[in-house]
Design a protein around this motif. Structure first.
Motif, PDB file in Angstrom:
ATOM      1  N   LYS A   1       0.838  -1.193   0.000  1.00 21.22           N
ATOM      2  CA  LYS A   1       0.000   0.000   0.000  1.00 21.22           C
ATOM      3  C   LYS A   1       0.874   1.245   0.000  1.00 21.22           C
ATOM      4  O   LYS A   1       1.840   1.320   0.756  1.00 21.22           O
TER       5      LYS A   1
ATOM      6  N   CYS B   1      -1.756   8.415   1.358  1.00 18.39           N
ATOM      7  CA  CYS B   1      -3.173   8.344   0.992  1.00 18.39           C
ATOM      8  C   CYS B   1      -3.653   9.759   0.768  1.00 18.39           C
ATOM      9  O   CYS B   1      -3.615  10.577   1.669  1.00 18.39           O
TER      10      CYS B   1
ATOM     11  N   SER C   1      -6.751   5.988  -2.340  1.00 18.94           N
ATOM     12  CA  SER C   1      -5.462   5.366  -2.077  1.00 18.94           C
ATOM     13  C   SER C   1      -5.079   4.518  -3.281  1.00 18.94           C
ATOM     14  O   SER C   1      -5.945   4.099  -4.068  1.00 18.94           O
TER      15      SER C   1
ATOM     16  N   THR D   1      -8.219   2.511  -4.914  1.00 18.95           N
ATOM     17  CA  THR D   1      -9.087   2.157  -3.797  1.00 18.95           C
ATOM     18  C   THR D   1      -9.503   3.429  -3.063  1.00 18.95           C
ATOM     19  O   THR D   1      -9.015   4.517  -3.347  1.00 18.95           O
ATOM     20  N   THR D   2     -10.391   3.268  -2.104  1.00 19.93           N
ATOM     21  CA  THR D   2     -10.761   4.380  -1.240  1.00 19.93           C
ATOM     22  C   THR D   2     -10.964   3.855   0.160  1.00 19.93           C
ATOM     23  O   THR D   2     -11.344   2.688   0.356  1.00 19.93           O
ATOM     24  N   THR D   3     -10.701   4.697   1.144  1.00 18.52           N
ATOM     25  CA  THR D   3     -10.855   4.310   2.542  1.00 18.52           C
ATOM     26  C   THR D   3     -12.135   4.854   3.147  1.00 18.52           C
ATOM     27  O   THR D   3     -12.381   4.701   4.328  1.00 18.52           O
ATOM     28  N   THR D   4     -12.967   5.501   2.334  1.00 17.50           N
ATOM     29  CA  THR D   4     -14.147   6.193   2.843  1.00 17.50           C
ATOM     30  C   THR D   4     -15.412   5.593   2.271  1.00 17.50           C
ATOM     31  O   THR D   4     -15.455   5.208   1.112  1.00 17.50           O
TER      32      THR D   4
END
Length: 454
Positions: free
Chosen positions: A3, A7, A22, A364-367
């Motif tokens: 990763k 971010c 991300s 990707t996304t973290t939200t």
């Protein structure tokens, strides 16, 4: 998968719980990757500009044997090389796929190949030339090819190169340069002309579907909305995003007469009302220089991104999101990555390639955006548009956010430390025209929207 440590938060200083993007490193070791395609199975095919196509497995491992190597047939360097790949809709049964490259003379070439008995290796002896088009200069080669839902092969070509389209190819309907072409390749000859092409029987080449493009660096179809998305690299200051229905033929996207919404060289041009202008654009402030077209996210792993058009700028190393109101929000820079192409796998999950370091990342996304209150396009309101005396901005959480208005030529015409008490900025002294309004935090430009001042 590794990763990335950075971010990039989009707009988090303006709106609480704003979404973030991300990048997860998925595969590495490529030479100048310029296209990512799937063949409706779990593999992804990565096009290298040097003439090689490689297969990546779902776990990120790369097949040791190349799928295809046509390096001896191409001119590789600068903007030239192997640039595009499209699999026939019936690839699983007929084994046909199509590539777009510059041949050893520099000509634009579209050719068909057939896979071998080994599904992971193509037969390099099966080449059938579909199209060979001479061009006057090295740059502006276009290169995207896709099969549309109508079953026909669509091809985007550059305007022939140099600067300012000196041969007026993009506006010349009898030239195949600077165009979106539509071909029926299910024929014994090189191709047939599909029914519905707009210039059959009238002035213009039969192959043309749309014209007036400079150097569209990536286009694709969004079958959910029924639109074609085309990003066109600008001449000096303006990068643009075009979105039009798949069924709308004969459009003129404006180049060389207009760069974005601004006049560039209108000598001998048709009236402005006959041209189709971008739904969004941005200038080169903040180190931006060249748009890399992406996809409208239609995967399932990241609902927060659903329906958003995700793209990048090559120089600033930022990823942009086109919001439902056609404003743009930017990530901070993913330093060290010059993004050259996006692609999707068979599950419509999104990937992006960096040409300078040969890496492919999963987007990707973290939200989670589960409610309307967390949607950027519903939080930030810029109105009226067009405007004459004042522009109102609602939805800012930080009242000290600075605002700037920039002309399409990149000239700053207004900078204001904060909004007036009525959430407005005074634009009465700005001449009529098309501008960008940028919302800033420090030196980072995070939100941009096109506005018209009348």
């Amino acid at each position: 998968m590794k990763k990335l440590l950075f971010c990039a938060s989009i707009f988090s200083w303006l709106i609480t719980n704003a979404q973030s993007i991300s990048l997860e490193e998925f595969a590495t070791g490529f030479t100048a990757p310029v296209e990512i395609v799937n063949a409706n199975d779990s593999r992804m095919f990565v096009v290298q500009q040097n003439g090689i196509i490689r297969i990546v497995q779902p776990n990120g491992t790369i097949n040791a044997t190349n799928f295809l190597n046509i390096g001896s047939k191409i001119t590789y360097g600068g903007e030239r090389g192997l640039l595009g790949l499209a699999f026939h809709p019936q690839y699983s049964t007929n084994g046909y796929f199509f590539v777009y490259y510059n041949d050893t003379n520099g000509n634009i070439t579209v050719a068909r190949y057939t896979r071998s008995s080994n599904p992971d290796v193509a037969d390099p002896t099966t080449e059938k030339i579909i199209l060979n088009q001479a061009k006057p200069f090295d740059n502006h080669n276009g290169g995207s090819i896709h099969f549309a839902p109508d079953g026909y092969l669509w091809i985007v070509t550059g305007d022939g190169g140099s600067g300012g389209d000196p041969n007026n190819n993009a506006q010349n309907k009898n030239s195949l340069l600077g165009k979106l072409l539509r071909l029926d390749i299910n024929s014994t000859g090189p191709y047939n002309i599909p029914p519905g092409n707009p210039f059959v029987g009238v002035d213009g080449a039969d192959e043309i579907w749309a014209y007036g493009l400079r150097n569209a660096w990536k286009f694709n179809f969004d079958t959910t909305s029924g639109n074609v998305m085309i990003t066109d690299v600008g001449q000096g200051q303006i990068e643009e995003i075009n979105r039009m229905p798949l069924t709308q033929a004969g459009l003129n996207y404006g180049w060389r007469c207009y760069e974005g919404n601004s006049a560039y060289n209108t000598a001998g041009c048709a009236t402005q009302s006959t041209m189709t202008f971008p739904v969004a654009a941005y200038n080169h402030s903040g180190g931006k220089c060249s748009i890399t077209g992406g996809y409208i996210y239609r995967g399932t792993q990241f609902p927060a991104l659903q329906g958003r058009y995700i793209f990048a700028d090559y120089c600033s190393t930022q990823i942009g999101i086109l919001n439902p109101d056609d404003s743009i929000t930017w990530t901070s820079a993913f330093s060290g990555n010059n993004f050259s192409t996006f692609g999707v796998n068979n599950l419509n999950e999104l990937f992006v390639a960096s040409v300078n370091n040969g890496k492919i990342f999963k987007v990707t996304t973290t939200t989670t955006l589960g409610t309307q209150e967390n949607d950027l396009s519903t939080q930030i309101k810029v109105y009226p548009n067009p405007a004459s005396k004042k522009v109102f901005i609602e939805g800012l959480k930080d009242k000290n956010t600075s605002i700037e208005i920039i002309s399409f030529e990149g000239r700053k015409v207004l900078e204001q430390a904060k909004l007036d008490n009525d959430n407005s900025i005074n634009i009465s002294g700005i001449p009529a025209g098309v501008y960008f309004i940028n919302l800033n935090s420090g030196n980072m430009k995070n939100y941009s929207k096109k506005i018209i001042i009348k």
